[in-house]
Design an enzyme around this catalytic site. Structure first.
Site, PDB file in Angstrom:
ATOM      1  N   CYS A  97      17.754 -26.876 -37.797  1.00  0.00           N
ATOM      2  CA  CYS A  97      17.237 -28.244 -38.004  1.00  0.00           C
ATOM      3  C   CYS A  97      18.163 -29.235 -37.314  1.00  0.00           C
ATOM      4  O   CYS A  97      18.218 -29.245 -36.076  1.00  0.00           O
ATOM      5  CB  CYS A  97      17.016 -28.549 -39.487  1.00  0.00           C
ATOM      6  SG  CYS A  97      18.347 -28.141 -40.626  1.00  0.00           S
ATOM      7  N   SER A  98      18.898 -30.049 -38.080  1.00  0.00           N
ATOM      8  CA  SER A  98      19.722 -31.075 -37.439  1.00  0.00           C
ATOM      9  C   SER A  98      20.962 -31.375 -38.265  1.00  0.00           C
ATOM     10  O   SER A  98      21.413 -32.509 -38.298  1.00  0.00           O
ATOM     11  CB  SER A  98      18.894 -32.348 -37.236  1.00  0.00           C
ATOM     12  OG  SER A  98      18.345 -32.761 -38.479  1.00  0.00           O
ATOM     13  N   CYS A  99      21.520 -30.367 -38.950  1.00  0.00           N
ATOM     14  CA  CYS A  99      22.708 -30.580 -39.781  1.00  0.00           C
ATOM     15  C   CYS A  99      23.849 -31.093 -38.902  1.00  0.00           C
ATOM     16  O   CYS A  99      24.071 -30.594 -37.799  1.00  0.00           O
ATOM     17  CB  CYS A  99      23.115 -29.283 -40.471  1.00  0.00           C
ATOM     18  SG  CYS A  99      21.832 -28.673 -41.590  1.00  0.00           S
TER      19      CYS A  99
END
Lengths: 215, 225
Positions: free
Chosen positions: A117-119
């Site tokens: 995702c975009s952690c």
């Protein structure tokens, strides 16, 4: 192509929405927002409160931490051992993020990605840039990091190992870039100016002290 | 079934597009989507695993074609419907109405107390860290296989390390287990580990030399090698 300009991310108001017919997703957002507000689930104020919290979270915070680590070896040790506690010493609260700081050395260069995702270490760097969230970066940074770094204008010598950190669980990584040579005389403020967002993600190195800075 | 988001190592994608002087948000629309998400997440209408799962459920073609915040508004819709806050019919009717009458003014309500609470939740967040009584199954230096889980849906084990061997590089704390929390079936916290996978083990001969990947995994993803 090196993206050296992001020490000062924009936190002003975003561009206003373009006039014209609404896209499917724009209509969906408006429908959801209207329904939530009409039903009393959410207020317009609450939507704003959610937005305003991101003010003040920008790569300057991370740069402050890095500059301190460069000039204070004891602090650096504490930062690498327990990121949140070391940041708290500087009055920076990163909770509840489980911050892990990974150090670049003469032998190792670290790169951060989130393939799923975009952690991202938001308390220190703010919201991630679009390229960090892009399919291309997420897919390729793990398989061909040197090629990806090359697209940022970064060449890591072959004898330096690259470590890629995929943020798949609850740890949020920040790279501690190497202190550039020729910076012995600089104070913390001047050092922090050399620390870019991208260098703390690991796609670039810190700026050289004489480098031309973009606004 | 493979989900569209699990793209670590996927081939065939072009260069990374780098936007110079990128603003935090590209439009007020993006900023509103962010705000609504933070507010509804802060209210506990869904959890972060459910939010992620709603993105992962987007079929692969619309997933690849949509922007980051377009995926967010889709998972918002999914989760608000699942939470029973709004119905699919209501949203459909409203989007149709909006396409006929754009520019409708949205009403306002003030609720200072909630805003305070929301800001503190966003700033302080909700920690996924939990105490676990069971001893760890692995120690630093142990060789492990990322065997994976039987979860059909949301998982945080990327496909590219499944079945691959690695070495435990660091012990982490215990965190809420995503596979059950996404189903509303409990937090079931587990110990976590950072595992180092060598590039040639993961990618085969085509790997770049000297570029291991470190992946953070929950204990039940792992088996002894």
């Amino acid at each position: 192509m090196s993206e050296a300009s992001h020490t000062h991310d924009h936190d002003h108001a975003p561009p206003t929405d373009e006039a014209g017919p609404l896209s499917y997703y724009q209509r969906l957002e408006l429908a959801v927002r209207e329904l939530l507000i009409e039903k009393g689930v959410l207020t317009a104020d609450e939507v704003r409160a959610g937005i305003e919290d991101m003010d003040g979270r920008s790569p300057e915070r991370g740069a402050l931490v890095v500059a301190r680590a460069w000039s204070d070896p004891d602090f650096k040790e504490r930062l690498l051992a327990d990121g949140p506690a070391a940041c708290a010493e500087l009055g920076i609260d990163v909770s509840p993020a489980r911050l892990a700081v990974v150090e670049n050395t003469d032998d190792v260069h670290n790169v951060i990605v989130c393939t799923l995702c975009s952690c991202y270490p938001r308390p220190l760097l703010g919201l991630p840039p679009s390229w960090y969230k892009s399919s291309s970066y997420r897919a390729r940074a793990v398989r061909e990091p040197r090629a990806v770094l090359g697209e940022f204008g970064t060449v890591i010598p072959e004898d330096v190992a690259i470590r890629v950190h995929d943020s798949t669980a609850e740890l949020r990584y920040m790279v501690l870039p190497q202190r550039p040579p020729g910076t012995e005389e600089l104070d913390s403020d001047a050092l922090a100016e050399l620390v870019t967002r991208d260098s703390m993600i690991g796609v670039t190195t810190a700026l050289a002290p004489t480098a031309e800075r973009h606004a | 079934m493979a989900r569209a988001h699990d793209i670590g190592g996927l081939k065939g994608l072009g260069p990374v597009e780098i936007e110079r002087d990128e603003p935090v948000f590209h439009s007020e629309w993006e900023q509103r989507v962010f705000g609504i998400t933070m507010a509804t997440l802060g209210k506990g209408l869904y959890n972060v695993e459910q939010f992620r799962s709603g993105i992962e459920e987007i079929p692969i073609v619309p997933y690849m074609e949509s922007s980051y915040y377009e995926r967010w508004i889709v998972t918002l819709e999914t989760n608000l419907i699942r939470a029973g806050v709004v119905s699919e019919d209501e949203i459909d009717a409203r989007t149709v109405e909006l396409s006929r009458h754009p520019g409708t003014d949205v009403g306002r309500r003030e609720e200072a107390e909630f805003c305070e609470m929301l800001l503190s939740v966003i700033q302080a967040g909700v920690s996924p860290e939990r105490d676990v009584e069971a001893p760890r199954r692995f120690e630093s230096g142990d060789r492990v296989i990322a065997a994976g889980t039987t979860a059909a849906g949301h998982t945080r084990l990327p496909r590219y390390v499944r079945g691959k061997q690695g070495v435990v590089a660091r012990l982490d704390k215990a965190f809420v287990y995503p596979e059950t929390n996404v189903e509303g079936a409990g937090e079931n916290p587990e110990w976590c580990y950072c595992v180092r996978f060598e590039a040639d083990e993961v990618w085969g001969d085509g790997a770049e030399a000297g570029a291991p990947v470190y992946v953070d995994v929950w204990e039940s993803y792992l088996e002894p090698a």
